[in-house]
Design an enzyme around this catalytic site. Structure first.
Site, PDB file in Angstrom:
ATOM      1  N   SER A   1       0.868  -1.181   0.000  1.00 38.35           N
ATOM      2  CA  SER A   1       0.000   0.000   0.000  1.00 38.35           C
ATOM      3  C   SER A   1       0.901   1.226   0.000  1.00 38.35           C
ATOM      4  CB  SER A   1      -0.843  -0.006   1.288  1.00 38.35           C
ATOM      5  OG  SER A   1      -1.376   1.269   1.556  1.00 38.35           O
TER       6      SER A   1
ATOM      7  N   TYR B   1      -2.199  -0.886  10.494  1.00 41.13           N
ATOM      8  CA  TYR B   1      -2.148  -1.056   9.035  1.00 41.13           C
ATOM      9  C   TYR B   1      -0.819  -0.529   8.485  1.00 41.13           C
ATOM     10  CZ  TYR B   1      -3.962  -0.953   4.213  1.00 41.13           C
ATOM     11  OH  TYR B   1      -4.170  -1.155   2.860  1.00 41.13           O
TER      12      TYR B   1
HETATM   13  P1  NAD Z   1     -11.425  -6.369   0.396  1.00 43.22           P
HETATM   14  O1  NAD Z   1     -12.016  -6.164   1.750  1.00 43.22           O
HETATM   15  O2  NAD Z   1     -12.295  -6.217  -0.807  1.00 43.22           O
HETATM   16  O3  NAD Z   1     -10.711  -7.777   0.311  1.00 43.22           O
HETATM   17  C1  NAD Z   1     -10.005  -8.320   1.397  1.00 43.22           C
HETATM   18  C2  NAD Z   1      -9.959  -9.811   1.226  1.00 43.22           C
HETATM   19  O4  NAD Z   1      -9.264 -10.385   2.349  1.00 43.22           O
HETATM   20  C3  NAD Z   1     -11.348 -10.460   1.210  1.00 43.22           C
HETATM   21  O5  NAD Z   1     -11.355 -11.526   0.288  1.00 43.22           O
HETATM   22  C4  NAD Z   1     -11.500 -11.001   2.636  1.00 43.22           C
HETATM   23  O6  NAD Z   1     -12.403 -12.082   2.752  1.00 43.22           O
HETATM   24  C5  NAD Z   1     -10.074 -11.431   2.887  1.00 43.22           C
HETATM   25  N1  NAD Z   1      -9.778 -11.659   4.293  1.00 43.22           N
HETATM   26  C6  NAD Z   1      -9.986 -10.841   5.350  1.00 43.22           C
HETATM   27  N2  NAD Z   1      -9.617 -11.449   6.493  1.00 43.22           N
HETATM   28  C7  NAD Z   1      -9.158 -12.688   6.144  1.00 43.22           C
HETATM   29  C8  NAD Z   1      -8.649 -13.802   6.859  1.00 43.22           C
HETATM   30  N3  NAD Z   1      -8.508 -13.764   8.197  1.00 43.22           N
HETATM   31  N4  NAD Z   1      -8.292 -14.902   6.165  1.00 43.22           N
HETATM   32  C9  NAD Z   1      -8.429 -14.959   4.809  1.00 43.22           C
HETATM   33  N5  NAD Z   1      -8.909 -13.934   4.076  1.00 43.22           N
HETATM   34  C10 NAD Z   1      -9.261 -12.822   4.749  1.00 43.22           C
HETATM   35  O7  NAD Z   1     -10.194  -5.346   0.321  1.00 43.22           O
HETATM   36  P2  NAD Z   1      -9.245  -4.828  -0.870  1.00 43.22           P
HETATM   37  O8  NAD Z   1      -9.354  -3.368  -0.898  1.00 43.22           O
HETATM   38  O9  NAD Z   1      -9.450  -5.604  -2.102  1.00 43.22           O
HETATM   39  O10 NAD Z   1      -7.815  -5.148  -0.224  1.00 43.22           O
HETATM   40  C11 NAD Z   1      -6.966  -6.156  -0.672  1.00 43.22           C
HETATM   41  C12 NAD Z   1      -5.536  -5.803  -0.286  1.00 43.22           C
HETATM   42  O11 NAD Z   1      -5.161  -4.593  -0.929  1.00 43.22           O
HETATM   43  C13 NAD Z   1      -5.326  -5.588   1.214  1.00 43.22           C
HETATM   44  O12 NAD Z   1      -4.081  -6.139   1.619  1.00 43.22           O
HETATM   45  C14 NAD Z   1      -5.289  -4.078   1.313  1.00 43.22           C
HETATM   46  O13 NAD Z   1      -4.573  -3.649   2.445  1.00 43.22           O
HETATM   47  C15 NAD Z   1      -4.609  -3.708   0.024  1.00 43.22           C
HETATM   48  N6  NAD Z   1      -4.807  -2.329  -0.414  1.00 43.22           N
HETATM   49  C16 NAD Z   1      -6.054  -1.873  -0.668  1.00 43.22           C
HETATM   50  C17 NAD Z   1      -6.192  -0.561  -1.082  1.00 43.22           C
HETATM   51  C18 NAD Z   1      -7.522   0.017  -1.386  1.00 43.22           C
HETATM   52  O14 NAD Z   1      -7.600   1.228  -1.528  1.00 43.22           O
HETATM   53  N7  NAD Z   1      -8.570  -0.782  -1.514  1.00 43.22           N
HETATM   54  C19 NAD Z   1      -5.076   0.265  -1.220  1.00 43.22           C
HETATM   55  C20 NAD Z   1      -3.826  -0.252  -0.961  1.00 43.22           C
HETATM   56  C21 NAD Z   1      -3.708  -1.548  -0.558  1.00 43.22           C
END
Ligand code: NAD
Length: 261
Positions: free
Chosen positions: A143, A156
């Site tokens: 991130s 985070y």
């Molecule tokens: P999201 O909430 O759509 O997806 C998160 C996923 O992780 C889901 O499939 C959820 O079921 C799974 N998850 C949560 N807890 C879990 C556990 N204990 N065991 C197994 N799976 C688990 O979120 P997203 O935005 O798609 O985020 C995905 C990644 O991208 C994360 O690591 C997040 O930090 C990173 N990220 C997101 C953004 C953003 O703006 N959305 C920006 C930078 C980084």
């Protein structure tokens, strides 16, 4: 590029970025293991859609990324079922927004476990097979918060900085094994994770939804546009190509200029 005869495992891929990445890898021909939580019918629909749309095999693992034994079991199961884990994408992640004084200890532990330690345990389980086969790609979704901080996101930010360090270390350890290790650092991507933190940020800062989007989320992003899931997935695909074989240990920003400031 084709990933035919390759297998990819994407943690946290029942929604958002992970599901987009898993679908992109499958579109290139990889058999995929998806993982994460959610409503059983929706997960099965997503899994079946990958098989029918892309003509690959897709398996769902319900392993909990807070549990090292389940993470190792998920990698073992993928290897038994599909013969390999060639591409490991450490993507599972959660967020919690609170001042440090009020931050619940169990939330801190959970975020460090899911957002950081799960990547360590998945790598530990997948690396021996990658070494045996002489090829591997390990890609973690970090991130912009792996490079800079924001207030109220202590766990985070700490976990994402940790992912960047783990990436560098693994890249050095595997440099001569034809296994590259990189992380991608998106700015704000429009996914359920971002949507879900809006109410907490509204409460923590006393703002309206529109103010949170314009003045908090996209305040840091000079392009004033969200990154898309497809853009992150495209970079994952590029990192799987031979053209990317000398990119290792990198933290690749995709943040609309956020960390250029
Ligand atoms: P999201 O909430 O759509 O997806 C998160 C996923 O992780 C889901 O499939 C959820 O079921 C799974 N998850 C949560 N807890 C879990 C556990 N204990 N065991 C197994 N799976 C688990 O979120 P997203 O935005 O798609 O985020 C995905 C990644 O991208 C994360 O690591 C997040 O930090 C990173 N990220 C997101 C953004 C953003 O703006 N959305 C920006 C930078 C980084």
């Amino acid at each position: 590029m084709t990933l035919k005869s390759k297998t990819a495992l994407v943690t946290g891929s029942t929604s958002g970025i992970g599901l987009g990445v898993a679908r992109a890898l499958a579109r290139e021909g990889a058999d995929v293991v998806i993982n994460g939580f959610g409503e059983a019918g929706a997960i099965e629909a997503a899994r079946a859609a990958i098989e029918s749309e892309f003509g690959v095999r897709a398996h769902y693992s319900a392993s909990d990324m807070t549990k090292p034994a389940e993470i190792a079991g998920m990698v073992r199961e993928a290897e038994e079922r599909f013969g390999a884990v060639d591409v490991l994408v450490n993507n599972a992640g959660i967020q919690f927004v609170s001042a440090i004084e009020a931050f619940p200890g169990d939330k801190w532990e959970q975020i460090i476990a899911i957002n950081l330690s799960s990547a360590f345990y998945a790598m530990q389980a997948a690396i021996p097979g990658m070494k045996r086969r002489g090829w591997g790609r390990i890609i973690s979704t970090a991130s912009a918060h792996s490079l800079v901080a924001s207030p109220y996101k202590s766990a985070y930010v700490a976990a994402k900085h940790g992912i960047a360090g783990l990436t560098k270390t693994a890249a050095l350890e595997l440099a001569t094994d034809r296994i590259t290790v990189n992380c991608i650092s998106p700015g704000y991507v429009w996914t359920p994770l971002v949507e879900a933190q809006i109410p907490d940020t509204m409460r923590a800062r006393g703002l309206t939804k529109e103010q949170v989007i314009d003045d908090v989320l996209l305040k840091a992003q000079p392009t004033k546009a969200f990154v898309t899931v497809d853009q992150v997935a495209a970079l994952v695909l590029f990192l799987c190509t031979d053209a990317a074989s000398q990119i290792t240990g990198a933290n690749l920003s995709m943040d609309g200029g956020w960390t250029a400031q």
